[in-house]
Every structure is written in structure tokens, then in C-alpha cells.
Design a protein around this motif. Structure first.
Motif, PDB file in Angstrom:
ATOM      1  N   PRO A 220       0.809  -1.222   0.000  1.00 21.61           N
ATOM      2  CA  PRO A 220       0.000   0.000   0.000  1.00 21.61           C
ATOM      3  C   PRO A 220       0.841   1.270   0.000  1.00 21.61           C
ATOM      4  N   HIS A 221       0.511   2.159  -0.965  1.00 21.10           N
ATOM      5  CA  HIS A 221       1.138   3.479  -1.098  1.00 21.10           C
ATOM      6  C   HIS A 221       2.607   3.422  -1.527  1.00 21.10           C
ATOM      7  N   LYS A 222       3.103   2.211  -1.878  1.00 24.07           N
ATOM      8  CA  LYS A 222       4.506   2.076  -2.274  1.00 24.07           C
ATOM      9  C   LYS A 222       4.671   1.409  -3.635  1.00 24.07           C
ATOM     10  N   LEU A 223       3.995   0.281  -3.855  1.00 22.69           N
ATOM     11  CA  LEU A 223       4.204  -0.501  -5.071  1.00 22.69           C
ATOM     12  C   LEU A 223       2.882  -1.078  -5.572  1.00 22.69           C
ATOM     13  N   ALA A 224       2.631  -0.893  -6.877  1.00 28.72           N
ATOM     14  CA  ALA A 224       1.438  -1.452  -7.520  1.00 28.72           C
ATOM     15  C   ALA A 224       1.865  -2.401  -8.634  1.00 28.72           C
ATOM     16  N   ILE A 424      13.799  -4.064   0.135  1.00 24.53           N
ATOM     17  CA  ILE A 424      12.742  -3.489   0.981  1.00 24.53           C
ATOM     18  C   ILE A 424      13.326  -2.558   2.045  1.00 24.53           C
ATOM     19  N   THR A 425      14.506  -2.045   1.780  1.00 28.39           N
ATOM     20  CA  THR A 425      15.114  -1.112   2.729  1.00 28.39           C
ATOM     21  C   THR A 425      14.172   0.060   3.012  1.00 28.39           C
ATOM     22  N   GLY A 426      13.883   0.276   4.268  1.00 30.77           N
ATOM     23  CA  GLY A 426      12.988   1.353   4.673  1.00 30.77           C
ATOM     24  C   GLY A 426      11.524   0.965   4.675  1.00 30.77           C
ATOM     25  N   LEU A 427      11.208  -0.244   4.208  1.00 31.78           N
ATOM     26  CA  LEU A 427       9.812  -0.693   4.152  1.00 31.78           C
ATOM     27  C   LEU A 427       9.524  -1.823   5.139  1.00 31.78           C
ATOM     28  N   GLU A 428      10.485  -2.138   5.982  1.00 30.00           N
ATOM     29  CA  GLU A 428      10.345  -3.301   6.862  1.00 30.00           C
ATOM     30  C   GLU A 428       9.087  -3.241   7.726  1.00 30.00           C
ATOM     31  N   ASP A 429       8.709  -2.047   8.155  1.00 30.92           N
ATOM     32  CA  ASP A 429       7.538  -1.894   9.021  1.00 30.92           C
ATOM     33  C   ASP A 429       6.332  -1.333   8.286  1.00 30.92           C
ATOM     34  N   GLY A 500      16.261  16.444 -13.416  1.00 28.85           N
ATOM     35  CA  GLY A 500      16.972  16.251 -12.166  1.00 28.85           C
ATOM     36  C   GLY A 500      16.539  15.031 -11.395  1.00 28.85           C
ATOM     37  N   THR A 501      15.516  14.309 -11.927  1.00 30.67           N
ATOM     38  CA  THR A 501      15.045  13.108 -11.247  1.00 30.67           C
ATOM     39  C   THR A 501      16.097  12.010 -11.306  1.00 30.67           C
ATOM     40  N   SER A 502      16.337  11.366 -10.191  1.00 30.36           N
ATOM     41  CA  SER A 502      17.300  10.266 -10.149  1.00 30.36           C
ATOM     42  C   SER A 502      16.767   9.063 -10.913  1.00 30.36           C
ATOM     43  N   PRO A 503      17.637   8.221 -11.451  1.00 27.21           N
ATOM     44  CA  PRO A 503      17.184   7.011 -12.128  1.00 27.21           C
ATOM     45  C   PRO A 503      16.319   6.155 -11.210  1.00 27.21           C
ATOM     46  N   PRO A 509      20.377   0.764  -8.226  1.00 27.96           N
ATOM     47  CA  PRO A 509      19.966   0.047  -7.008  1.00 27.96           C
ATOM     48  C   PRO A 509      19.425   0.982  -5.940  1.00 27.96           C
ATOM     49  N   GLN A 510      18.253   0.637  -5.418  1.00 22.35           N
ATOM     50  CA  GLN A 510      17.586   1.423  -4.388  1.00 22.35           C
ATOM     51  C   GLN A 510      16.419   0.595  -3.874  1.00 22.35           C
ATOM     52  N   THR A 511      15.607   1.177  -3.019  1.00 18.45           N
ATOM     53  CA  THR A 511      14.418   0.491  -2.520  1.00 18.45           C
ATOM     54  C   THR A 511      13.514   0.098  -3.687  1.00 18.45           C
TER      55      THR A 511
END
Length: 689
Positions: A220-224, A424-429, A500-503, A509-511
Motif C-alpha cells: 500500500p502506497h509504495k508498489l502497484a 525493501i530497505t525502509g519498508l520493513e515496518d 533532475g530526477t534520479s534514475p 539500485p535502491q528500494t
């Protein structure tokens, strides 16, 4: 488009925009099959994100399958006497026995249900029409799909109800006649809306019945995850034409997708796209209508900050595709379908081993033309003879887009499943899908009240109108810059990422970046225990000569089972390979850049590799910089002995490196083929192909 229809379509499109908290919440989740009034619906889920998801595709269940029957054409493991095993006839064109489907889902329930966050299910959940004595009928197809959908609910439920979101799509064999789906709304889409009721968010049922597309916020609110209706892109669908005429469902599909991806971008969310038929397109063959391929490639490129990956099935072979933004032809997207474009042969619907090998060779030959990954990162287009070309670094390979195609459960090779891992860094909770689903369910009557729709719709219309005003201002300000306005007055093109948006996660590599996958397979030669041998690389049989066209009776053609009654071993899936420890592939992650490197290396095994590409792309993938002697090659003076000696020495090193790279490329190519055919072919057989 008639004014009334245009208004209806505009209303439908606006109805999908989650501008309000209310709309966002109702679209975010599926409805688990709980009793809304039960106490267990009040409980907070103990599930947490695992950073894994399952891709399962092409089950092709056949309840007419019988063990120890013939794999011959027009018999299809239904009659006669032959090598068909209890769990399927591997490497043949027979469909899956129900025993294989049931055992697969039972294994998934035991080993994967509590380890994955969501499921991508990419269609073809009915048998082929391959036996004239038992023809398919529409009721049979729909009945089987309902059985399989119910089985998915059972597999991914616990005592509280559905605990893992499942995102389905239908394949070309899930409709009757196969391949042909007329524009919606129609009875087929309405029926599947009922069959997939546990999976399709309530707020998107109307959208699905209109065109067979929807999405689910699996985090929810992160990935569809977006379920694309690729039947409206499929070149073999005689019920549609293209994706450039506003009356066509493919055109409307891309309009819908644009609205949704714009919304996700504004909310800071990401998306995974999935469908059945992939956008396969080689130099000579393709599966999608060219105009649909053009739009898809443009959409993928413009939303590269939003789209994490795209996943498909249908082809049964394990491989990947790269779309190149440089091949986008805006004339095909902006104008009518009468525009000229190169004609490619429609790819055979079902690929035999030989035709699959030909298709994969075409991919390899196309990859031979890729620029060197090192040159791409250095900003030099080295595909131009001896030239530096334009300066424009592509450190993250954002020029390309990636489509991953998973092998199937139906044992055209060995039955397969794929489990992806993602960051899932930062999404654990972060709340999970099931947490939000139950919260929404408790307020179901309030949030679904029809009286609220006009207010929500009016707000969306106002915000959309404001958006259009801003775009008109921007166009006026930038008049004379960039491409001309589209010829189609109804066409809206996607905007690129903001300056200016990051890839996005697909590139850097990122969340939410896909880290890798583990490929599971069931070695049916061993499990069926009927014909000896262990299967895979150890089973090199002279009878394994698939015809280059038509029906494939499989590698056990003509063999007789060693038992009068089947005596199978315990069914299980095991790891075929993992990208995390596959040293030949050497994938650091599943970013586009990693696959461009892999494709380039495979491409160097092509016999059609041009000399200029061999010279310009001869750097090892592991090299960090362009060859320090490159400039010396360009300034050689034949009258200078020292320069001549330096040239000779450098040429020797270049020749040695070229030989080393060719050897490395050939090894990678054979490894790629081995996985493409799910380890059913020996090395000698792969060489023969």
C-alpha cells in the motif's frame, strides 16, 4: 469517437484517478474472502514484508490427461499407450495433468506462501485445443479457470482468509476462440470479473469489465502491480487492429495506463507491469502489433522513474528482452496506422524447440549490435566506425527497457516457478496488503456508498482540468522547441521524468529494485520414474529430435514405461539456478544495466557480429575504462618504426582479447540456451541447435 462514447470513456478514465484519500484507499487493496462481521477481520495481521514475490505462468491444466498414454499429435496424452508420466510428459506438447497443477500449488502453499509478499500469475489456465476428439468449448475454459482461481485462493489463504495478494491476467488460451478477444465490455470480461472477484479491487471492477485491465497496490502506497490485457496488443487477435486509432481497445489501454502511471508518479509510488504475451520483437519476427510495441516502448521510457520491471509468460522459454528507445518512431505513435514501418513476420504461436532456437538466435544477433556497455557509460557511441560519436553518457543504460519472461508450469520443458527478491530497505515496518485490506473491509459499506461517487468525480474533473491548463501553458512556453504536436488531436503522450530526477529502481539500485531471482524446476524424468535416466544434462537421447514445426511428441517418443502401473517418486521443486550465485551470468542485480551487459556478451557469440562491432566492443565487461591504447591506434604512422612496433604489439593484445571475449561469449550463450530450455537439453544437444 461519438460525443456520448467520448464522455463515457473520459468518465471511466477519471474514475481511476486516486486523487482523494477515499479513492486511494478503495483502490489500494483486494477484498479477502472473510466474513466482514467476523472477529478475525478485526485482527491485525502478523505478516511482514519478506522482500520476495512469486511469478507463476502457463499452467495449461488438462483434466483429460491420462498417464501412460501416447504423446503423439492429435492424441495429446489422452489415449493410446506411451510414455506420458503421472506428473506430465516433459519436453512434449501435451498439457499439464491435474496432478501436476495440484502438486505444484500444494508445494507452493507449503514452501512459498509465507515467504512471498505477492503473486504475479500471467495466464493460460486452460488446455490447448489439440485433440479433435475432445474439442474445447467456452464453458470448459471458463469452468477450468474458475477451478484454478479457487485453487489460488486456497493456496494463498490461512484460517483468516486470503493473506497474499494475487494479480492474474488471462492468456490467449483462456478465451474462446483462442487468441480472439473483442473490444469490451463483453461477456468474457464480465465473466472473468466474477471469476477473479477475490483478486480485483472493488473500485476497479468497472474498469476491468470495460477493458480487462486493473492494478493492485501490493504494498500500500509504495508498489502497484499492473495487470495488462496484452490480448489487445497481440498481433494474432483478429478482433482488434492496432493501438493508434482512438476506437481501438489498445489505444484506450494506453490512455488508461498513462493516467494511472501519472497518478503513481505524483504519489511517489512505483509499478511492476505484467501480462501474458510479451513484446517479443526480433529482426524478423514479433508478437505484438508494431504500433502497440512502439507505444509500449515509449511509455516504458517516459515512466522509467516509476516502472520497476515488466514480467510476462506465454513463450515457455526462460529469457529476457531489451527494448531500445532509439527505435521509437513517433510518426507511428502520433499518426494513423497507414504510416510506413518495417514488416516483421508474425511469430508462431507455439514454438517448438527448433523454432525457439531460431528465435533465440535472432535475439542474439540483434544483441550483437548493442553498443559496448563501457562505451555507453563513457558517453561515446562507438558503434560508429572509429568515431567518438555524440557525447551523452548513459551511465544507467536508461536508453533501454527490460522485459523478463519466465518459463512455464506446463512441461514443454520442465515445470518451473520463479521467486524474485527485491530491496525493501525502509519498508520493513510498512503495512502489508492484508493489513490494509482488512481495514478497508471493516469500512466497506461506508467507502463503497454510491452517493459519494459524484463528489469524487467532480473533484477529479476539476483537478484534471487544472492539469490540462498547466500543460497548455507549458506547451505555449516551449513552442518551437522539441517535437511537433501530435497529429491525433485525442492523443496524450506521457511526460518524461522531471528534470533532475534520479534514475528509478529499474536502473539504479535502491528500494524496490529487483535484486535477483531463484528459478525452481521439477525434474519430471526423475519424479515420474517411468523411463530411466535423471533428465536434464545427464539424459542425452537420440530420440530427442523435435520437429522444426508442428507438434512435438517429446524426448521420450516411442519409449515404453518400465512399470505397468505408475510408481512416481515424491513430487518436489528444486533450484535449477539462482542469479545470486550464477557465476557465468554474473548479474549483480536485475537492473537494466546488468542485462545490457549480459546481452552484449551473448551478442558477441553471434556469427553475424560485424567486424566494426568486434573492434569497438572488444572491451571486457569488467573493464572500468576505455582501452588506454585506443588513441595510439588512430595516430599510427607507418614510417615510424617505434609506432609500428607499438601497433603490432597492441594488435596482438587486441587479437588475444578478442579471442578471449569470443570464448567467454560462447560459454555464456550456451549457458543462456541451457536455462532457456530449463535444463532439459545436454550440452551436445545445445551445440546441435
Amino acid at each position: 469517437m461519438a460525443p456520448l462514447k467520448a464522455l463515457q470513456w473520459a468518465t471511466l478514465m477519471l474514475a481511476q484517478l486516486p486523487f482523494t484519500a477515499l479513492a486511494t484507499e478503495t483502490q489500494a487493496v483486494l477484498q479477502p474472502p472473510n466474513d466482514p462481521g467476523s472477529e478475525r477481520s478485526l485482527a491485525t495481521s502478523q505478516r511482514r514484508l519478506r522482500g520476495r514475490f512469486l511469478h507463476i505462468t502457463d499452467l495449461h491444466p488438462d483434466d483429460h490427461y491420462k498417464p501412460h498414454t501416447s504423446t503423439q499429435e492429435n492424441i495429446a496424452c489422452h489415449r493410446g499407450h506411451g510414455p506420458a508420466g503421472v506428473y506430465g510428459a516433459e519436453t512434449s506438447d501435451c498439457d499439464s495433468p491435474m496432478s501436476l497443477v495440484n502438486a505444484t500449488l500444494a508445494w507452493v502453499r507449503e514452501h512459498l506462501r509465507d515467504e512471498v509478499d505477492f503473486v504475479v500469475w500471467t495466464g493460460d489456465s486452460a488446455r490447448h485445443d489439440s485433440d479433435e476428439e475432445i474439442p474445447r468449448h467456452n464453458n470448459d475454459i471458463l469452468s477450468m479457470n474458475r477451478r484454478i482461481a479457487d485453487a489460488f485462493v486456497d493456496t494463498f489463504s490461512d484460517e483468516t482468509g486470503l493473506v497474499v495478494p494475487v494479480v492474474p491476467t488471462f492468456g490467449n488460451n483462456d478465451i474462446y476462440p483462442h487468441n480472439i478477444l473483442m473490444p469490451g465490455p463483453n461477456d468474457i470480461l464480465r465473466t472473468y470479473s466474477s471469476i477473479w472477484k477475490p483478486f480485483i479491487p472493488e473500485a476497479q471492477r468497472h474498469s476491468f469489465e470495460f477493458g480487462g485491465w486493473f492494478y493492485v497496490e501490493v504494498i500500500p502506497h509504495k508498489l502497484a502491480v499492473f495487470s495488462l490485457n496484452t490480448m489487445y496488443f497481440f498481433d494474432r487477435n483478429a478482433g482488434i487492429d492496432d493501438c493508434v486509432h482512438p476506437s481501438e481497445p489498445g489505444y484506450k489501454h494506453f490512455e488508461w495506463l498513462l493516467v494511472q502511471l501519472d497518478s503513481l508518479r505524483s504519489r511517489g509510488m512505483k509499478a511492476i507491469l505484467m501480462g501474458h504475451v510479451p513484446p517479443a520483437r526480433t529482426s524478423g519476427k514479433q508478437l505484438w502489433d508494431e504500433t502497440c510495441w512502439q507505444k509500449y516502448t515509449l511509455w516504458m521510457h517516459q515512466y522509467r522513474d516509476v516502472i520497476v520491471s515488466s514480467l510476462f509468460g506465454h513463450m515457455n522459454i526462460d529469457h529476457f528482452l531489451l527494448q531500445d528507445a532509439k527505435e521509437i518512431d513517433m510518426a507511428l505513435i502520433q499518426a494513423s496506422a497507414e504510416s510506413q514501418f518495417s514488416v516483421r513476420e508474425t511469430m508462431d504461436e507455439e514454438l517448438s524447440i527448433q523454432s525457439s532456437a531460431g528465435y533465440l538466435k535472432e535475439l542474439r544477433d540483434d544483441w550483437a549490435k548493442l553498443p559496448s556497455p563501457v562505451a555507453l557509460e563513457q558517453g561515446a557511441d562507438r558503434s560508429k566506425k572509429r568515431g567518438r560519436g555524440k557525447k551523452g553518457k548513459d551511465k544507467w543504460a536508461e536508453r533501454f527497457q527490460l522485459s523478463l519472461i519466465s518459463p512455464s508450469v506446463v512441461p514443454n520443458y520442465f515445470p518451473s516457478l520463479r521467486v524474485f527478491e527485491y530491496n525493501i530497505t525502509g519498508l520493513e515496518d510498512n503495512p502489508t496488503w492484508v493489513d490494509t485490506a482488512r481495514e478497508i473491509q471493516l469500512n466497506e459499506e461506508e467507502v463503497s456508498h454510491q452517493d459519494e461517487i459524484p463528489d469524487v468525480g467532480e473533484l477529479k474533473r476539476r483537478q484534471t482540468a487544472d492539469l490540462e491548463i498547466e500543460k497548455k501553458k507549458k506547451k505555449k512556453k516551449n513552442k518551437g522547441k522539441g517535437p511537433k504536436p501530435p497529429k491525433d488531436p485525442h492523443l496524450r503522450l506521457p511526460e518524461p521524468p522531471a528534470k533532475g530526477t534520479s534514475p528509478g529502481p529499474a536502473y539504479r539500485p535502491q528500494t524496490l529494485t529487483l535484486l535477483g531471482f531463484t528459478q525452481y524446476y521439477a525434474n519430471l524424468t526423475y519424479i515420474n520414474n517411468d523411463l530411466g535416466g535423471s533428465g536434464g544434462d545427464d539424459d542425452d537421447d537420440d530420440n530427442d529430435k523435435a520437429s522444426s514445426r508442428g507438434w512435438n511428441p517429446g524426448k521420450h517418443k516411442g519409449k515404453t514405461p518400465k512399470h505397468d502401473k505408475p510408481q512416481p517418486r515424491e513430487f518436489r521443486f528444486e533450484v535449477e539456478y539462482s542469479t545470486f550465485d550464477d557465476k557465468i551470468y554474473g548479474l549483480d542485480d536485475l537492473t537494466v544495466k546488468s542485462f545490457v551487459r549480459l546481452a552484449h556478451r551473448i551478442g558477441q557469440a553471434s556469427k553475424k557480429t560485424e567486424e566494426s562491432f568486434v573492434q569497438d566492443n572488444s572491451l571486457d565487461d569488467d573493464d572500468d575504462e576505455v582501452d588506454e591504447h585506443e588513441d595510439e591506434y588512430d595516430v599510427v604512422d607507418d614510417d615510424d618504426d617505434s609506432d609500428s612496433e607499438m601497433y603490432d604489439e597492441s594488435a596482438k593484445r587486441g587479437k588475444k582479447k578478442k579471442h578471449k571475449n569470443k570464448k567467454k561469449a560462447r560459454k555464456t550463450w550456451l549457458h543462456f540456451l541451457k536455462h532457456a530450455f530449463v535444463s532439459t537439453k545436454s550440452k551436445d544437444e545445445l551445440e546441435d541447435l
